[in-house]
Design a protein around this motif. Structure first.
Motif, PDB file in Angstrom:
ATOM      1  N   GLY A 121       0.956  -1.336   0.037  1.00 41.45           N
ATOM      2  CA  GLY A 121      -0.056  -0.118   0.100  1.00 41.45           C
ATOM      3  C   GLY A 121       0.800   1.423   0.129  1.00 41.45           C
ATOM      4  N   SER A 122       2.166   1.290  -0.363  1.00 37.08           N
ATOM      5  CA  SER A 122       2.697   2.492  -0.258  1.00 37.08           C
ATOM      6  C   SER A 122       4.075   2.210  -1.409  1.00 37.08           C
ATOM      7  CB  SER A 122       3.618   2.775   0.782  1.00 37.08           C
ATOM      8  OG  SER A 122       4.744   1.960   0.964  1.00 37.08           O
ATOM      9  N   HIS A 123       4.744   3.320  -1.655  1.00 36.81           N
ATOM     10  CA  HIS A 123       6.004   3.293  -2.655  1.00 36.81           C
ATOM     11  C   HIS A 123       6.860   2.431  -1.976  1.00 36.81           C
ATOM     12  CE1 HIS A 123       6.996   6.000   0.839  1.00 36.81           C
ATOM     13  NE2 HIS A 123       8.172   5.903   0.355  1.00 36.81           N
ATOM     14  N   LYS A 124       7.087   2.000  -0.608  1.00 34.91           N
ATOM     15  CA  LYS A 124       8.217   1.508  -0.104  1.00 34.91           C
ATOM     16  C   LYS A 124       8.840   0.421  -0.707  1.00 34.91           C
ATOM     17  CE  LYS A 124       8.308   3.833   4.459  1.00 34.91           C
ATOM     18  NZ  LYS A 124       7.171   4.578   4.401  1.00 34.91           N
ATOM     19  N   PRO A 125       7.940  -0.417  -1.246  1.00 31.96           N
ATOM     20  CA  PRO A 125       8.175  -1.902  -2.012  1.00 31.96           C
ATOM     21  C   PRO A 125       9.336  -1.618  -3.083  1.00 31.96           C
ATOM     22  CG  PRO A 125       6.184  -1.671  -2.218  1.00 31.96           C
ATOM     23  CD  PRO A 125       6.450  -0.528  -1.279  1.00 31.96           C
ATOM     24  N   GLY A 158       5.125   0.728  10.594  1.00 32.72           N
ATOM     25  CA  GLY A 158       4.849  -0.616  10.035  1.00 32.72           C
ATOM     26  C   GLY A 158       5.016  -0.878   8.452  1.00 32.72           C
ATOM     27  N   GLN A 159       4.883   0.517   7.822  1.00 31.67           N
ATOM     28  CA  GLN A 159       4.972   0.194   6.322  1.00 31.67           C
ATOM     29  C   GLN A 159       5.949  -0.291   5.643  1.00 31.67           C
ATOM     30  OE1 GLN A 159       4.126   3.515   7.969  1.00 31.67           O
ATOM     31  NE2 GLN A 159       2.530   4.442   6.542  1.00 31.67           N
ATOM     32  N   TRP A 160       7.050   0.111   6.469  1.00 33.73           N
ATOM     33  CA  TRP A 160       8.579  -0.308   5.621  1.00 33.73           C
ATOM     34  C   TRP A 160       8.741  -1.623   6.026  1.00 33.73           C
ATOM     35  CZ3 TRP A 160      11.988  -0.738   2.337  1.00 33.73           C
ATOM     36  CH2 TRP A 160      13.097  -1.325   2.430  1.00 33.73           C
ATOM     37  N   GLY A 167       5.688  16.414  -2.567  1.00 34.35           N
ATOM     38  CA  GLY A 167       5.825  15.286  -2.074  1.00 34.35           C
ATOM     39  C   GLY A 167       6.195  15.380  -0.326  1.00 34.35           C
ATOM     40  N   CYS A 168       5.657  14.424   0.388  1.00 36.21           N
ATOM     41  CA  CYS A 168       5.974  14.640   1.762  1.00 36.21           C
ATOM     42  C   CYS A 168       7.082  14.073   2.090  1.00 36.21           C
ATOM     43  CB  CYS A 168       4.683  13.742   2.414  1.00 36.21           C
ATOM     44  SG  CYS A 168       4.707  11.947   2.107  1.00 36.21           S
ATOM     45  N   VAL A 169       7.444  14.629   3.040  1.00 34.20           N
ATOM     46  CA  VAL A 169       8.891  13.932   3.621  1.00 34.20           C
ATOM     47  C   VAL A 169       9.035  13.356   5.007  1.00 34.20           C
ATOM     48  CG1 VAL A 169      11.351  14.686   4.040  1.00 34.20           C
ATOM     49  CG2 VAL A 169      10.440  15.660   2.080  1.00 34.20           C
ATOM     50  N   GLY A 170       9.596  12.096   5.125  1.00 38.80           N
ATOM     51  CA  GLY A 170       9.867  11.344   6.436  1.00 38.80           C
ATOM     52  C   GLY A 170      11.423  11.306   6.281  1.00 38.80           C
ATOM     53  N   GLY A 171      11.813  10.603   5.630  1.00 36.36           N
ATOM     54  CA  GLY A 171      13.283  10.575   5.313  1.00 36.36           C
ATOM     55  C   GLY A 171      13.497  11.063   3.923  1.00 36.36           C
ATOM     56  N   GLY A 172      12.595  11.266   3.108  1.00 35.35           N
ATOM     57  CA  GLY A 172      12.861  11.871   1.618  1.00 35.35           C
ATOM     58  C   GLY A 172      12.919  10.863   0.710  1.00 35.35           C
ATOM     59  N   SER A 173      12.344   9.911   0.614  1.00 39.89           N
ATOM     60  CA  SER A 173      12.554   8.854  -0.475  1.00 39.89           C
ATOM     61  C   SER A 173      11.369   8.970  -1.246  1.00 39.89           C
ATOM     62  CB  SER A 173      12.517   7.366   0.120  1.00 39.89           C
ATOM     63  OG  SER A 173      11.430   6.797   0.588  1.00 39.89           O
ATOM     64  N   ASN A 174      10.140   9.139  -0.823  1.00 34.64           N
ATOM     65  CA  ASN A 174       9.164   9.064  -1.888  1.00 34.64           C
ATOM     66  C   ASN A 174       8.993  10.423  -2.696  1.00 34.64           C
ATOM     67  OD1 ASN A 174       6.229  10.735  -1.507  1.00 34.64           O
ATOM     68  ND2 ASN A 174       7.116  10.199   0.452  1.00 34.64           N
ATOM     69  N   PHE A 175       9.302  11.674  -1.801  1.00 37.12           N
ATOM     70  CA  PHE A 175       9.604  12.991  -2.505  1.00 37.12           C
ATOM     71  C   PHE A 175      10.678  12.799  -3.619  1.00 37.12           C
ATOM     72  CE2 PHE A 175      12.050  16.948  -2.824  1.00 37.12           C
ATOM     73  CZ  PHE A 175      11.046  17.482  -3.161  1.00 37.12           C
ATOM     74  N   GLY A 217       3.125   8.721  11.331  1.00 36.42           N
ATOM     75  CA  GLY A 217       4.011   7.912  11.957  1.00 36.42           C
ATOM     76  C   GLY A 217       5.311   7.905  10.853  1.00 36.42           C
ATOM     77  N   GLY A 218       5.178   7.747   9.847  1.00 35.35           N
ATOM     78  CA  GLY A 218       6.266   7.520   8.706  1.00 35.35           C
ATOM     79  C   GLY A 218       7.026   9.016   8.747  1.00 35.35           C
ATOM     80  N   LEU A 219       6.637   9.998   9.325  1.00 35.50           N
ATOM     81  CA  LEU A 219       7.311  11.335   9.176  1.00 35.50           C
ATOM     82  C   LEU A 219       8.019  11.770  10.166  1.00 35.50           C
ATOM     83  CD1 LEU A 219       4.614  13.391   6.764  1.00 35.50           C
ATOM     84  CD2 LEU A 219       6.223  11.831   6.027  1.00 35.50           C
ATOM     85  N   VAL A 224      -6.174   8.507   1.654  1.00 35.76           N
ATOM     86  CA  VAL A 224      -4.594   8.607   1.569  1.00 35.76           C
ATOM     87  C   VAL A 224      -4.025   8.142   2.902  1.00 35.76           C
ATOM     88  CG1 VAL A 224      -4.340  10.064  -0.288  1.00 35.76           C
ATOM     89  CG2 VAL A 224      -4.431  11.132   1.869  1.00 35.76           C
ATOM     90  N   ALA A 225      -2.827   7.850   3.087  1.00 37.42           N
ATOM     91  CA  ALA A 225      -2.254   7.807   4.274  1.00 37.42           C
ATOM     92  C   ALA A 225      -2.017   9.106   5.070  1.00 37.42           C
ATOM     93  CB  ALA A 225      -0.752   6.990   4.009  1.00 37.42           C
ATOM     94  N   PRO A 226      -1.929   9.286   6.235  1.00 35.68           N
ATOM     95  CA  PRO A 226      -1.788  10.579   7.025  1.00 35.68           C
ATOM     96  C   PRO A 226      -0.514  11.144   6.358  1.00 35.68           C
ATOM     97  CG  PRO A 226      -2.340   8.756   8.496  1.00 35.68           C
ATOM     98  CD  PRO A 226      -2.291   8.093   7.367  1.00 35.68           C
ATOM     99  N   GLU A 227       0.576  10.428   6.230  1.00 36.32           N
ATOM    100  CA  GLU A 227       1.885  10.940   5.745  1.00 36.32           C
ATOM    101  C   GLU A 227       1.573  11.782   4.246  1.00 36.32           C
ATOM    102  OE1 GLU A 227       1.506   7.708   6.568  1.00 36.32           O
ATOM    103  OE2 GLU A 227       2.953   7.288   8.200  1.00 36.32           O
ATOM    104  N   THR A 228       1.054  11.073   3.362  1.00 32.83           N
ATOM    105  CA  THR A 228       0.621  11.501   2.080  1.00 32.83           C
ATOM    106  C   THR A 228      -0.282  12.862   2.226  1.00 32.83           C
ATOM    107  OG1 THR A 228       0.647   9.275   1.364  1.00 32.83           O
ATOM    108  CG2 THR A 228      -0.207  10.803  -0.159  1.00 32.83           C
ATOM    109  N   ALA A 229      -1.101  12.759   3.267  1.00 36.65           N
ATOM    110  CA  ALA A 229      -1.856  14.061   3.352  1.00 36.65           C
ATOM    111  C   ALA A 229      -1.186  15.222   3.276  1.00 36.65           C
ATOM    112  CB  ALA A 229      -2.967  13.872   4.608  1.00 36.65           C
ATOM    113  N   CYS A 262       1.472  10.790  -4.485  1.00 43.54           N
ATOM    114  CA  CYS A 262       0.437   9.991  -3.622  1.00 43.54           C
ATOM    115  C   CYS A 262       0.977   8.690  -3.138  1.00 43.54           C
ATOM    116  CB  CYS A 262      -0.982   9.852  -4.226  1.00 43.54           C
ATOM    117  SG  CYS A 262      -2.376   9.435  -3.293  1.00 43.54           S
ATOM    118  N   SER A 263       1.703   8.798  -2.068  1.00 40.32           N
ATOM    119  CA  SER A 263       2.621   7.834  -1.742  1.00 40.32           C
ATOM    120  C   SER A 263       2.017   6.580  -1.095  1.00 40.32           C
ATOM    121  CB  SER A 263       3.688   8.312  -0.767  1.00 40.32           C
ATOM    122  OG  SER A 263       3.060   9.080   0.430  1.00 40.32           O
ATOM    123  N   GLY A 264       0.738   6.789  -0.563  1.00 39.14           N
ATOM    124  CA  GLY A 264       0.248   5.394   0.008  1.00 39.14           C
ATOM    125  C   GLY A 264      -1.298   5.778   0.324  1.00 39.14           C
TER     126      GLY A 264
END
Ligand SMILES: *Cc1c(COP(=O)(O)O)cnc(C)c1O
Length: 452
Positions: A108-112, A137-139, A260-268, A335-337, A380-385, A411-413
């Protein structure tokens, strides 16, 4: 009138884009926490396969995607690029809003996108097991699935608070065959130390990283895998932006702004870096906007400095925007951010003014997520929001200025595992948290001294 722009399976890109040769200046090197000097290849090869260490430092602008990885990608890729016409109508904006939907992947996200590549290279080099950490838990679920695809075992150290609060994420990881351990645990020396200090600790991402790295370093057949921040991770994610560019080309569009949203920066980075490449190569005029929560304002209020990536201080020290490695972020639903640092390449580009950064509070992001769900249908995921919020803000600005601009966001997840956050928002129980400046100053006092 296009709504969804779909590519066929054989149009999955054959190469990833590596931003390193296009940076405005060289990236400050990672420093070993043990020697205080530049990290050596041998140190990294204790926990990473050679192929990924080479990618981490590669000066090749494009890197081939192995056929076996493209094959697994084809389970859900290429992902659709959609025009948010109903949202545009709701906002009465002359802007066109496009989004790339990564929520169609099995977890359900970009992580895979990176999990699959990392599992593949580890399998190729004879590794039997991968360890990692996970917060929300997404990663962990992305890596669990990826390991299953290539017959690897997977051990996930899950932040203890989430382990008990988000039991379904744990179940998802177990469905894909992973072993999930609440962190801190008795499995590792660092875990034991954290527990000695505070037996009731809820855990943190920084602690879980220390445990996962120690576990990998101590076992020859085991490597460690990280879901964001590192150069090779961001590179694997560029498949998002490369596909999006192709899809926009098919309808003769080009974005004025990419968000894009940023946690560590990967989907952005995955979405934005291929457009940055256009800017460097062809002088294209495109704004790149990174969005973070005000509760964890790394890019907007942190320091650009060398800092540890984990709590025990055993992983390489990186130059990045950071809030300090013992920063404990307030418990927001995205949580992912909630990581204290950001990817070194993204940090450098923000420091150089090449990328804009903005922070948004929790309530306005959920408000945006609801507008999106009620127009486009996607929850959307709260991160994506966070990205949705800024895309809507840009569309509102375009209306005020009567501009026909083109907005693209990642729209990351999806948010089906985060309905608890939506429930609280709908009940009016969410609070907006601004992390106090004094507390940031305090945790920034503990940055390591690095001389290079
Ligand atoms: C993990 C996650 C993020 C944040 O991580 P990045 O590395 O910054 O991309 C954003 N959105 C979703 C859906 C996630 O799962």
């Amino acid at each position: 009138m296009e709504h969804r722009i779909i590519l066929s399976e054989d149009e999955i890109p054959k190469q990833w884009y590596n931003i390193l040769p296009d940076l405005p200046r060289p990236l400050p090197p990672p420093i070993s926490p043990f020697t205080g000097e530049m990290v050596k290849f041998e140190e990294l090869s204790q926990i990473f396969p050679k192929a990924l260490i080479q990618q981490e430092m590669s000066d090749k602008r494009f890197v081939d995607i192995p056929e076996e990885v493209r094959e697994v990608y084809s389970l859900w890729r290429p992902t659709p690029l959609c025009r948010a016409r109903k949202l545009e109508m709701m906002l009465k904006t002359p802007a066109k809003i496009y989004y790339k939907y990564e929520g169609v992947s099995p977890p359900g996200s970009h992580k895979p996108n990176t999990a699959v590549a990392q599992a593949y290279y580890n399998m190729k080099e004879g590794i039997n097991r991968l360890t990692t950490e996970t917060g929300a838990g997404q990663w962990g679920s992305a890596l669990s699935m990826a390991c299953k695809m290539f017959d690897l075992e997977c051990t996930v150290y899950m932040v203890k608070a989430s382990y008990y609060q988000k039991p379904y994420r744990k179940t998802l990881m177990e469905i894909w065959g992973a072993e999930v351990i609440p962190s801190p645990s008795e499995r590792t020396e660092s875990g034991k130390k954290f527990l000695e200090k505070d037996p009731e600790t809820p855990g943190s991402l920084g602690m879980a990283i220390s445990e996962a790295v120690e576990d990998a370093a101590k076992h020859d057949d085991t490597n460690y895998s990280l879901g964001s921040v590192l150069n090779h991770v961001l590179m694997h994610q560029t498949i998002i932006g490369l596909e999006a560019k192709r899809q926009l080309e098919m309808i003769d569009e080009y974005p004025d702004v990419v968000i894009g949203c940023v946690g560590g920066g990967s989907n952005f980075a995955g979405m934005a870096y291929p457009f940055y490449h256009d800017r460097v190569r062809d002088g294209r005029d495109v704004r790149l906007v990174a969005v973070e929560p005000t509760a964890c304002p790394t890019l907007t209020k942190g320091a650009y400095a060398y800092d540890y990536g984990d709590t025990a201080g055993i992983v390489p020290i990186l130059k990045m925007f950071t809030l300090g490695h013992d920063f404990i972020p307030p418990p927001i639903h995205a949580g992912g951010l909630r990581y204290h640092g950001d990817a070194p390449t993204l940090s450098l580009l923000v420091a150089e003014g090449e990328i804009e950064a903005v922070a948004v509070p929790q309530n306005p992001t959920f408000e945006a997520a609801l507008m999106f769900a009620r127009s486009e249908g996607i929850v959307v995921a709260p991160e994506t929001a966070h990205a949705v919020r800024v895309a809507i803000d840009e569309a509102i600005k375009a209306k005020e200025n009567d501009e026909e601009k083109v907005i693209l966001f990642n729209c990351s997840g999806h948010g089906y595992f985060d309905l608890g956050g939506y429930e609280k928002y709908l009940a009016g129980e969410l609070v907006d948290i601004e992390y106090p400046d004094e507390k940031i100053k305090e945790s920034l006092k503990k940055l390591p001294e690095v001389r290079v």
